[in-house]
Motif scaffolding. Structure first.
Motif, PDB file in Angstrom:
ATOM      1  N   ALA A 109      -1.388   3.323  -8.953  1.00 35.29           N
ATOM      2  CA  ALA A 109      -2.329   3.841  -7.952  1.00 35.29           C
ATOM      3  C   ALA A 109      -2.752   5.263  -8.297  1.00 35.29           C
ATOM      4  CB  ALA A 109      -1.696   3.793  -6.563  1.00 35.29           C
ATOM      5  N   ARG A 167       0.839  -1.196   0.000  1.00 37.87           N
ATOM      6  CA  ARG A 167       0.000   0.000   0.000  1.00 37.87           C
ATOM      7  C   ARG A 167       0.876   1.249   0.000  1.00 37.87           C
ATOM      8  NH1 ARG A 167      -5.209  -0.339   2.242  1.00 37.87           N
ATOM      9  NH2 ARG A 167      -5.300   1.943   1.997  1.00 37.87           N
ATOM     10  N   GLU A 206      -4.252   7.074  -0.848  1.00 39.77           N
ATOM     11  CA  GLU A 206      -5.678   7.186  -1.151  1.00 39.77           C
ATOM     12  C   GLU A 206      -6.298   8.371  -0.415  1.00 39.77           C
ATOM     13  OE1 GLU A 206      -9.679   4.340  -1.061  1.00 39.77           O
ATOM     14  OE2 GLU A 206      -7.766   3.628  -0.263  1.00 39.77           O
ATOM     15  N   TRP A 266       0.070  -2.215   6.063  1.00 38.73           N
ATOM     16  CA  TRP A 266      -0.617  -0.938   6.167  1.00 38.73           C
ATOM     17  C   TRP A 266      -1.482  -0.890   7.421  1.00 38.73           C
ATOM     18  CZ3 TRP A 266      -0.611   3.796   5.939  1.00 38.73           C
ATOM     19  CH2 TRP A 266      -1.770   4.556   6.091  1.00 38.73           C
ATOM     20  N   SER A 290      -2.517   7.420   4.029  1.00 39.53           N
ATOM     21  CA  SER A 290      -2.341   6.611   2.824  1.00 39.53           C
ATOM     22  C   SER A 290      -2.394   7.525   1.610  1.00 39.53           C
ATOM     23  CB  SER A 290      -3.455   5.568   2.714  1.00 39.53           C
ATOM     24  OG  SER A 290      -4.712   6.199   2.509  1.00 39.53           O
TER      25      SER A 290
END
Length: 245
Positions: free
Chosen positions: A133, A50, A99, A74, A97
């Motif tokens: 990603a 991640r 994200e 993660w 993260s």
């Protein structure tokens, strides 16, 4: 085909430089409160692949963890305190993260320079995983993050995985090979230690059709001199000193 250049002139280093815990959303928010609309941060991979924000190979300096960051999942990393080392006001601030950072930046229309920070032996994997990603997280966005690294192999892997993303070569020490490296990697920018950047270097970068950026400028006289020499962007810690407007 790569997207248009995604960054304004002033870029906040690791979110808000040293005024908040680096590479956290708290730092991004503080940088934004000072008027910054673009941020530099460091991204590496957890043990389970991640992407997350952290500068050092080890957790010791900026989190409540210990040892190599790449050895933890993660789930384990997300439970660490990444703010208490800085001050009590930020105790409990989590490691973000990629994200989470993507959601914050896209929601606010902020630019981002993601420095690829591979764990030892993970140059190619980091470039590939982060690029894929980013492609997914910023799908449909007109302002894509810039992927940069001191590790040409990481940039090359990002280039192979998602060639449409803008890329940058980071340079901390002078070397004659930088022009060929930047061209081979299809870079949009060359980002150097500010001590390496003079008018001749700016002109050499521009001759390649690339932007000339520097890190980490915290002195007003240095910033003025660089700007007079045609620089395209400055990464700074002193978000409270330089107005990005």
């Amino acid at each position: 085909m790569t997207k248009p250049w995604p960054l304004p002139f002033w870029i906040a280093h690791r979110g808000a430089g040293k005024l908040a815990p680096e590479n956290t959303l708290a730092a991004f928010r503080l940088g934004a409160a000072h008027g910054y609309r673009a941020f530099e941060c460091d991204v590496r991979l957890s043990h389970d692949g991640r992407p997350f924000l952290l500068h050092d190979d080890k957790l010791n300096r900026t989190t409540s963890g210990r040892g190599p960051a790449g050895l933890l999942s993660w789930h384990e990393l997300s439970r660490l305190d990444a703010g208490g080392w800085h001050s009590r006001a930020y105790a409990g601030e989590p490691i973000p993260s990629l994200e989470t950072v993507a959601a914050y930046c896209r929601r606010n229309g902020f630019g981002l320079n993601l420095e690829l920070k591979p764990n030892p032996g993970q140059d190619e994997e980091t470039g590939r995983v982060v690029a894929l990603a980013v492609r997914e997280l910023w799908a449909g966005s007109e302002r894509l993050p810039l992927l940069s690294s001191f590790k040409p192999a990481a940039v090359a892997a990002a280039q192979a995985a998602a060639p449409e993303l803008p890329r940058g070569l980071l340079i901390d020490k002078a070397r004659d090979s930088w022009t060929e490296e930047a061209k081979a990697l299809g870079c949009s920018t060359v980002i150097t230690n500010y001590a390496l950047m003079d008018r001749a270097m700016v002109e050499a970068v521009h001759a390649l059709g690339m932007k000339a950026l520097v890190y980490t400028v915290n002195d007003e006289s240095v910033a003025r001199w660089l700007m007079a020499n045609g620089l395209d962007g400055i990464i700074t810690d002193t978000v409270d000193k330089f107005s990005p407007v």
